[in-house]
Design a protein around this motif. Structure first.
Motif, short mmCIF file in Angstrom:
data_model
loop_
_atom_site.label_atom_id
_atom_site.label_comp_id
_atom_site.label_asym_id
_atom_site.label_seq_id
_atom_site.Cartn_x
_atom_site.Cartn_y
_atom_site.Cartn_z
N GLY A 33 0.97 -1.29 0.11
CA GLY A 33 -0.06 0.02 -0.02
C GLY A 33 0.87 1.25 -0.22
O GLY A 33 2.19 1.12 0.02
N ILE A 34 0.25 2.42 -0.04
CA ILE A 34 0.99 3.72 0.11
C ILE A 34 0.57 4.31 1.45
O ILE A 34 -0.53 4.50 1.86
CB ILE A 34 0.53 4.54 -1.01
N ALA A 35 1.67 4.86 2.24
CA ALA A 35 1.48 5.42 3.36
C ALA A 35 0.82 6.93 3.19
O ALA A 35 0.93 7.10 2.20
CB ALA A 35 2.96 5.89 4.04
N PRO A 36 -0.15 7.07 4.12
CA PRO A 36 -0.74 8.23 4.07
C PRO A 36 -0.16 9.66 4.37
O PRO A 36 0.19 10.03 5.07
CB PRO A 36 -2.03 8.14 5.35
N GLY A 37 0.13 10.20 3.00
CA GLY A 37 1.09 11.51 3.24
C GLY A 37 2.43 11.17 2.28
O GLY A 37 2.60 10.15 1.96
N PHE A 38 3.26 12.44 2.70
CA PHE A 38 4.50 12.37 1.91
C PHE A 38 5.62 12.60 3.33
O PHE A 38 5.21 13.02 4.25
CB PHE A 38 4.59 13.69 1.11
N GLY A 39 6.74 12.16 2.86
CA GLY A 39 7.79 12.35 3.91
C GLY A 39 8.88 13.29 3.19
O GLY A 39 8.88 13.25 1.98
N ASN A 40 10.07 13.52 4.04
CA ASN A 40 11.28 14.09 3.37
C ASN A 40 12.23 13.25 3.77
O ASN A 40 12.68 13.21 5.23
CB ASN A 40 11.42 15.54 3.85
N PRO A 56 19.50 20.05 2.35
CA PRO A 56 18.63 19.57 1.40
C PRO A 56 17.79 18.61 1.76
O PRO A 56 18.16 17.69 2.45
CB PRO A 56 19.30 19.46 0.14
N TYR A 57 16.78 18.20 1.10
CA TYR A 57 15.94 17.04 1.29
C TYR A 57 15.37 16.21 0.01
O TYR A 57 15.01 17.22 -0.93
CB TYR A 57 14.88 17.13 2.40
N VAL A 58 14.76 15.16 0.18
CA VAL A 58 14.11 14.77 -1.01
C VAL A 58 12.77 14.24 -0.63
O VAL A 58 12.60 13.47 0.24
CB VAL A 58 14.94 13.27 -1.63
N PRO A 59 11.73 14.94 -1.20
CA PRO A 59 10.43 14.52 -0.89
C PRO A 59 10.09 13.01 -1.49
O PRO A 59 10.35 12.76 -2.51
CB PRO A 59 9.25 15.41 -1.63
N ALA A 60 9.36 12.45 -0.46
CA ALA A 60 9.11 11.06 -0.89
C ALA A 60 7.85 10.50 -0.57
O ALA A 60 7.25 10.82 0.43
CB ALA A 60 10.13 10.20 -0.21
#
Length: 85
Positions: A33-40, A56-60
């Motif tokens: 499944g897909i986690a609810p929301g986004f992380g960095n 810096p960060y990578v949105p994921a």
């Protein structure tokens, strides 16, 4: 404002379009499944025990195995779902 066109189903479809195998790297499970929301994912330029707050960060987005709970990050920019307003 949230982009309502980005759904777990559309994220899984983008992953498939990019050639993702959608198999858990830990247990081999195929029920992801897909986690609810986004992380960095925060990036650091050296490993010295310090954390740079302004790094810096990578949105994921994360796939989550519904069998063992393993999570795998995927860069949203590569998937073409990065909100660049």
């Amino acid at each position: 404002m949230a982009d309502v066109s980005i759904t777990p189903e559309s994220i899984l479809e983008k992953l498939k379009e990019k050639g993702a195998k959608l198999v858990c790297p830990s247990c081999g499970g195929k029920d992801l499944g897909i986690a609810p929301g986004f992380g960095n994912l925060m990036l650091q330029n050296k490993i010295d025990g310090n954390v740079s707050i302004n790094s810096p960060y990578v949105p994921a987005v994360y796939t989550v195995c519904n069998k063992c709970g393993a999570m795998t990050p995927h860069a949203v920019a590569v998937l073409g779902i990065l909100n660049q307003q």
